[in-house]
Design an enzyme around this catalytic site. Sequence first.
Site, PDB file in Angstrom:
ATOM      1  N   TYR A 132       0.848  -1.167   0.181  1.00 46.06           N
ATOM      2  CA  TYR A 132      -0.340   0.020   0.351  1.00 46.06           C
ATOM      3  C   TYR A 132       0.654   1.637   0.308  1.00 46.06           C
ATOM      4  O   TYR A 132       1.614   0.943   0.269  1.00 46.06           O
ATOM      5  CB  TYR A 132      -1.027   0.108   1.234  1.00 46.06           C
ATOM      6  N   HIS A 139     -11.292  -2.732  -6.315  1.00 44.25           N
ATOM      7  CA  HIS A 139     -10.947  -3.349  -4.904  1.00 44.25           C
ATOM      8  C   HIS A 139     -12.396  -4.129  -4.273  1.00 44.25           C
ATOM      9  O   HIS A 139     -12.621  -4.556  -3.063  1.00 44.25           O
ATOM     10  CB  HIS A 139     -10.392  -2.619  -4.055  1.00 44.25           C
TER      11      HIS A 139
END
Length: 381
Positions: free
Chosen positions: A129, A275
């Site tokens: 991330y 996502h």
Amino acid sequence: MIIASANDYREAARRRVPPFMFHYADGGSFSERTLARNVSDLADLALRQRVLKDMSQLNTEIELFGEKLAMPIVLAPVGALGMYARRGEVQAAQAAENKGLPFTLSTVSVCPIEEVTPAIKRPMWYQLYVLKDRGFMKSVLERAKAAGCSTLVFTVDMPTPGARYRDLHSGMSGKYKEIRRVLQAMTHPRWAWDVGINGKPHTLGNVSGYTGKSVGLDDYAVWLADNFDPSISWKDLEWIRDFWDGPMVIKGILDVEDAKDAVRFGADGIVVSNHGGRQLDGALSSAKALPSIADAVKGEIKILADSGIRNGLDVVRMIALGADATLIGRAFVYALSAAGRAGVENMLDIFRKEMHVAMTLTSNARISDINRDALVDLTKI
């Protein structure tokens, strides 16, 4: 129960794991409309049946970033797999390797990089991330390189966490979550024994290895929320591109201009993804976003796609829409939850059989043969 499909594994997982863990994997953000459209938009694409073609040499293999894949599937990065089965990341990685596919380890895995890589021979992929703590990012990239991870998947669609209302209802977050989880574990004794007792430590292994202190499930959401960086831009990714030696894939692309930016940036691949409907509710489904992106950048960059894939037919649909390969998440989490490594291996066998049927009856003997001619948009009939 009889297992014939990923949907059966979903029901088996619902029975086996506590609600707070099942709904964390199963749910989406806000009203979950994008979550639903991910599936329904793929279902609206009929497969065009063609017959009397020689399909005796049908082959699902592809090459991606210098790796041979038995079929165009990569196990997607999913956080906290070790809370679905005992040391779940290890079991999933072993299942993927046994079926000739890459496994992607999440930043927020239970099992750290150093536990997973010795358990397999095939180099795994690593997901990262964008975080405020650049020291952590550099440290974990160094660990991934040292462990021999081959491909970096850089997730860019989480500058802020999505509002996942289902987690408030299930006990993953919200009031009295600790006692609710304990009560749920008591009513799921097989999970409590396999994961709750024998699956310890229940920490974020990659994070704990950096901070030097235990970062557990209760700290999970807080740590992520505190570390997501809303200021991130393409320029901030340059040092990662320079630091990482292998292929770099940008995950979370839904817009043509962003896909073009990824090409200009020098990424090796993109993942067309929302996502799994867990971030922006109301965003395009991947199936709707993929064709225009493929028209714009196909051939300049590898295109992967996820979100909504529940069977081998959906894999064929995504390939027909323009993807070079796919990532699957929920489907293998259900199988892992229900039956561990054996469940994931069986689910991948099911996907392969479904792909064989779809490719045979659409008269596509190779993955490279599949294109939009294989599809009929039912919404336009």
